[in-house]
Write a protein that holds these residues in place. Structure first.
Motif, PDB file in Angstrom:
ATOM      1  N   PHE A 137      38.342  46.023  46.342  1.00 12.99           N
ATOM      2  CA  PHE A 137      35.922  45.248  46.411  1.00 12.99           C
ATOM      3  C   PHE A 137      35.525  46.794  48.064  1.00 12.99           C
ATOM      4  N   TYR A 138      36.943  46.419  48.743  1.00  9.51           N
ATOM      5  CA  TYR A 138      36.383  47.377  50.156  1.00  9.51           C
ATOM      6  C   TYR A 138      36.389  48.705  49.430  1.00  9.51           C
ATOM      7  N   ARG A 139      36.801  49.006  48.503  1.00  5.26           N
ATOM      8  CA  ARG A 139      37.188  51.009  48.453  1.00  5.26           C
ATOM      9  C   ARG A 139      35.414  50.919  47.494  1.00  5.26           C
ATOM     10  N   THR A 165      36.370  45.166  42.386  1.00  8.96           N
ATOM     11  CA  THR A 165      35.889  46.070  42.239  1.00  8.96           C
ATOM     12  C   THR A 165      34.427  45.145  41.063  1.00  8.96           C
ATOM     13  N   LEU A 166      34.901  44.538  40.515  1.00 16.29           N
ATOM     14  CA  LEU A 166      33.323  44.214  39.810  1.00 16.29           C
ATOM     15  C   LEU A 166      32.827  42.780  40.742  1.00 16.29           C
ATOM     16  N   LEU A 167      33.302  42.007  41.868  1.00 14.29           N
ATOM     17  CA  LEU A 167      32.958  41.408  42.738  1.00 14.29           C
ATOM     18  C   LEU A 167      31.720  42.774  43.864  1.00 14.29           C
ATOM     19  N   SER A 168      32.466  43.573  44.395  1.00 15.08           N
ATOM     20  CA  SER A 168      30.999  45.486  44.396  1.00 15.08           C
ATOM     21  C   SER A 168      30.412  45.370  43.841  1.00 15.08           C
ATOM     22  N   SER A 169      30.400  44.483  42.251  1.00 20.13           N
ATOM     23  CA  SER A 169      29.047  44.701  42.302  1.00 20.13           C
ATOM     24  C   SER A 169      28.267  44.171  41.157  1.00 20.13           C
TER      25      SER A 169
END
Length: 168
Positions: free
Chosen positions: A19-21, A142-146
Motif C-alpha cells: 500500500f505505502y509503495r 496495491t489495490l487498496l492504494s488505488s
C-alpha cells in the motif's frame, strides 16, 4: 501464537508495505497543492521511500538473524507508523521526506521477514505454496492504494486518509 496467526500478521504487514509503495501516486495532486511541491519535489518525496527501503536491506538481514522475523518486522513496522504520522502532519517538503524515509525503513523487512518466518515455521514442502499465498494477498495492498484510498482521501483529505493507514 500459532504459526498461522503469525503468518496472517506478516501477510497484513506486507499488504501495508505494498500500500505505502504506491499510495503517493493517488494523493499526488492534493499533496502538491497542500505542500506547494513541484514535480521534482514530488519525485524526491517518492524516492525517499525507495531509497530508505533499499539502504536497510543489509541491516535487515542482520536483524533477522539476530532478533528473528517477529521482532524485526513488528519493531520496524512501528517505525512505519511513526513515519506515516509525521508524513500526515507534514507542513513542508523536509518533514514529508522525513516521514517517507521512516515509512521506507519500516516497510523494509516485511518481504524478507515473511519469507524467513515461512521457512522457519513450516515444513519445506509448504514454502512455495505459503509464500505464494502471502504474496498474492499482499497484492491487495496495491489495490487498496488505488480507488479505495482515493475515496478515503476525498472523504477525509489526504492527511486523514494517511492517518487511517497509520492506524491500520
Amino acid at each position: 501464537s500459532s504459526p498461522a496467526i503469525g503468518l496472517a500478521a506478516f501477510g497484513f504487514a506486507y499488504l501495508m508495505s505494498q500500500f505505502y509503495r504506491s499510495a503517493l501516486t493517488v494523493i499526488a495532486p492534493e499533496l502538491m497543492a497542500d505542500l506547494k511541491l513541484d514535480a521534482a519535489s514530488l519525485g524526491t518525496l517518492s524516492a525517499a521511500w525507495f531509497i530508505s527501503f533499499a539502504l536497510m536491506q543489509i541491516p535487515i538481514g542482520l536483524a533477522l538473524d539476530r532478533f528473528g522475523p517477529r521482532r524485526t518486522v513488528a519493531g520496524l513496522m512501528g517505525v512505519a507508523v511513526l513515519g506515516t504520522v509525521i508524513f500526515a502532519r507534514a507542513g513542508s517538503l523536509a518533514a514529508a521526506v522525513a516521514g517517507q524515509l521512516l515509512i521506507g525503513v519500516g516497510c523494509a523487512p516485511v518481504f524478507v521477514g515473511t519469507m524467513v518466518a515461512v521457512a522457519r515455521w513450516f515444513p519445506p514442502e509448504r514454502f512455495a505454496t505459503l509464500s505464494s499465498i502471502v504474496l498474492s494477498c499482499a497484492s491487495a495492498g496495491t489495490l487498496l492504494s488505488s480507488r479505495p484510498f482515493a475515496m478515503a482521501a476525498e472523504w477525509l483529505g489526504w492527511r486523514g486518509a494517511m492517518l487511517v493507514a497509520a492506524g491500520l
